[in-house]
Structure formats: structure tokens, C-alpha cells
Write a protein that holds these residues in place. Structure first.
Motif, PDB file in Angstrom:
ATOM      1  N   ALA B  28       0.838  -1.210   0.000  1.00 59.82           N
ATOM      2  CA  ALA B  28       0.000   0.000   0.000  1.00 59.82           C
ATOM      3  C   ALA B  28       0.872   1.258   0.000  1.00 59.82           C
ATOM      4  CB  ALA B  28      -0.931  -0.003   1.209  1.00 59.82           C
ATOM      5  N   GLU B  29       1.945   1.215   0.792  1.00 60.85           N
ATOM      6  CA  GLU B  29       2.847   2.387   0.826  1.00 60.85           C
ATOM      7  C   GLU B  29       3.528   2.591  -0.528  1.00 60.85           C
ATOM      8  OE1 GLU B  29       4.247   2.473   5.519  1.00 60.85           O
ATOM      9  OE2 GLU B  29       5.237   1.096   4.133  1.00 60.85           O
ATOM     10  N   ALA B  31       2.304   1.678  -3.426  1.00 61.95           N
ATOM     11  CA  ALA B  31       1.285   2.186  -4.349  1.00 61.95           C
ATOM     12  C   ALA B  31       1.045   3.677  -4.129  1.00 61.95           C
ATOM     13  CB  ALA B  31      -0.016   1.403  -4.161  1.00 61.95           C
ATOM     14  N   GLU B  32       1.045   4.090  -2.854  1.00 65.35           N
ATOM     15  CA  GLU B  32       0.834   5.509  -2.538  1.00 65.35           C
ATOM     16  C   GLU B  32       1.965   6.352  -3.123  1.00 65.35           C
ATOM     17  OE1 GLU B  32       1.524   6.618   1.493  1.00 65.35           O
ATOM     18  OE2 GLU B  32       0.369   8.476   1.340  1.00 65.35           O
ATOM     19  N   ARG B  33       3.203   5.855  -2.964  1.00 68.39           N
ATOM     20  CA  ARG B  33       4.365   6.601  -3.469  1.00 68.39           C
ATOM     21  C   ARG B  33       4.332   6.707  -4.997  1.00 68.39           C
ATOM     22  NH1 ARG B  33       6.934  10.577  -1.799  1.00 68.39           N
ATOM     23  NH2 ARG B  33       6.561   9.633   0.233  1.00 68.39           N
ATOM     24  N   ALA B  35       1.632   6.711  -6.803  1.00 72.29           N
ATOM     25  CA  ALA B  35       0.570   7.669  -7.139  1.00 72.29           C
ATOM     26  C   ALA B  35       1.065   9.099  -6.973  1.00 72.29           C
ATOM     27  CB  ALA B  35      -0.659   7.417  -6.263  1.00 72.29           C
ATOM     28  N   ILE B  36       1.833   9.359  -5.891  1.00 68.93           N
ATOM     29  CA  ILE B  36       2.365  10.710  -5.647  1.00 68.93           C
ATOM     30  C   ILE B  36       3.338  11.095  -6.760  1.00 68.93           C
ATOM     31  CG2 ILE B  36       3.908  12.034  -4.130  1.00 68.93           C
ATOM     32  CD1 ILE B  36       2.623  10.531  -1.751  1.00 68.93           C
TER      33      ILE B  36
END
Lengths: 94, 192
Positions: B28-29, B31-33, B35-36
Motif C-alpha cells: 500500500a505504501e 502504491a501511494e508513493r 501515485a504521488i
């Protein structure tokens, strides 16, 4: 030792790359050159250790101004180069 | 094995699994990175510039603490290097380069343009900044000083360009639409 804005400094004329593997963030073109501290930017982990996954001390980082004409003899008068340099590369001058 | 199951993808999965197993980063982390990183583009920096042109308080914050100013616009800065902002004035023009590698304010400008990493730009920007500017079609008046900022360490630097004449009655969104990445590196001037 903390340097204050306006302090004249000389960048150490040191070439660690001639002694073995190293990682340094001090460009070759300012080594041995004279500059002026513009401001203190904060303390940051020493990249010379960080790059080799060694414990890295926090060191002061400064913005230091140089006169490009003194380095290359060709630029426009009044222009300047501003560089981030770590304190341990800087020698105080009067 | 599907045609998409390439060696690269298997390697990527193995690395992601190992990072999770070793509790370095969760999927999840990661994927978040991603996306950012995908969301970062010059449009983010342009929004900051336009806000600074219309809002003196925001301008002061931007020049004092670029990281907080980016966060104030909703740009995620967690884990990003500190952001410094260089103010162009009618007397002083800034040009950003990283002679040692390719340090770039990715959090607010996205991926650097290809030439920013080139040996030619990196060598010439610091020694012959006016020649580089001329290559980009930028000619400064003789009495404007050029300050080359060599991004050598922990900060990332973005230029706050001059607001062009003739835009006095423009709103913030329209102003943001004319600010290009080169204007925020300092190779070009904003033109309406």
C-alpha cells in the motif's frame, strides 16, 4: 564552529577521489576557491558516510557564493554561483 | 505464463514481496508513493507560482519555506528533500543546475526534462549561463545579474519567476496556465 552570513571562506583544496572510493558533494571547480557564506541551510547527514551505509553525523550545510570570473575568467561581471557546501569543507578566512 | 509475465515483472514482484516481508514498505505504501510520483508535474509548481503572484502572504511563505508552501497547496512533501524557492527580480535572474548528478525538485515539478540531466547542460550552465539561456531563446538585459544555483546537496531548488506585464487582471488559474517547467528552472521567462 558555526559560520555566519558574510563570512569569507576557502573551500578545502582536497581531492579524496585520488585516495580511493568516495562520495563527495563538493564540486571540483570550487575546491581551493574563495567564497562568501550566504546562509546556513540546516544540519544534514554527511553524504560521504551515507553513501556507504556508514553511521553519518549531522553536519551544517551552507549556501556559499562564488565569483565565477575568479574561476573561469570569462563570465559576465556581477554574475555569481551559489552552492550548497558542508561545513567541514570550509576554512574561515579573514 | 502469460505474455505479460516478463522477467522484469517477476523481479519487481519478488522485490515488493521482500520489502513487505522485511517490513521495509507495505504494498500500500509503495502504491501511494507511485501515485504521488505520477501526480507530480510542472502544473503543481505552476499553481504555487500563480498563488505567490496574487497572494503576498503566500509569496512570503513560499520564499521562507518552500516545503510548507507546497503542502499548503495540497502537494505531498513527506519524504521529499526540503524545497527552497529562489525569487527572480528585475535585477537578478536565477538558473538551477545540478553539476554533480541530476537533483531536481521532483515533488513540485515532476520528472526533469531530458536536457536537465545532460552533460552539456550541467557543464555549461555553471560556466556559461548566458550562453545556455541564449540557446533557450532567453536574452536578459545587460544589467540583470545571473545567479547560477548549483544544487549540490540536500535541498531542491525551484525558481519563482517574474510575473509578465499585461497579466495584471488575470485570475490565478489563468496565470498558472502560462507557467512552464523551464520558467521554474530558470532557462526561460514566463510569457503570456
Amino acid at each position: 564552529m558555526m559560520l555566519t552570513p558574510g563570512q569569507r571562506v576557502r573551500v578545502r583544496d582536497d581531492w579524496p577521489e585520488t585516495r580511493g572510493p568516495c562520495h563527495i558533494r563538493t564540486p571540483h571547480y570550487v575546491r581551493g576557491r574563495h567564497g562568501v557564506v550566504v546562509r546556513y541551510l540546516g544540519d544534514f547527514a554527511n553524504p560521504e558516510d551515507l553513501a556507504f551505509a556508514r553511521p553519518a553525523a549531522l553536519l551544517p550545510l551552507y549556501h556559499v557564493r562564488f565569483d565565477p570570473h575568479a574561476i573561469w575568467r570569462e563570465p559576465h561581471a556581477g554574475d555569481e554561483v551559489l552552492i550548497e557546501l558542508f561545513g567541514h569543507w570550509l576554512e574561515e578566512e579573514t | 505464463m502469460s505474455v505479460q509475465d516478463t522477467a522484469d515483472e517477476r523481479l519487481l514482484r519478488a522485490v515488493v514481496d521482500l520489502l513487505a516481508q522485511k517490513a521495509v514498505a507495505t504494498p500500500a505504501e509503495i502504491a501511494e508513493r507511485i501515485a504521488i510520483t505520477d501526480a507530480a508535474s510542472p502544473a503543481q509548481g505552476a499553481r504555487m507560482v500563480a498563488r505567490a503572484w496574487v497572494d503576498p502572504e503566500y509569496r512570503a511563505l513560499l520564499l521562507a519555506d518552500g516545503t510548507r508552501a507546497a503542502e499548503a497547496m495540497g502537494i505531498p512533501m513527506r519524504g521529499a528533500p526540503p524545497l527552497g524557492v529562489l525569487e527572480n527580480t528585475p535585477e537578478l535572474h536565477h538558473l538551477v543546475v545540478c553539476t554533480l548528478c541530476s537533483c531536481y525538485p521532483r515533488a513540485v515539478l515532476g520528472y526533469p526534462p531530458f536536457w536537465y540531466k545532460s552533460a552539456g547542460y550541467r557543464a555549461r550552465a555553471v560556466r556559461d549561463p548566458r550562453g545556455v539561456l541564449a540557446d533557450f531563446g532567453t536574452v536578459l538585459p545587460e544589467d540583470v545579474r545571473v545567479r547560477v544555483v548549483d544544487s549540490t546537496a540536500d535541498f531542491r531548488w525551484m525558481v519563482l519567476p517574474l510575473r509578465p506585464a499585461g497579466t495584471e487582471d488575470w485570475d490565478e488559474a489563468r496565470l498558472a496556465s502560462i507557467v512552464r517547467e523551464g520558467d521554474m528552472i530558470g532557462v526561460t521567462l514566463v510569457s503570456p
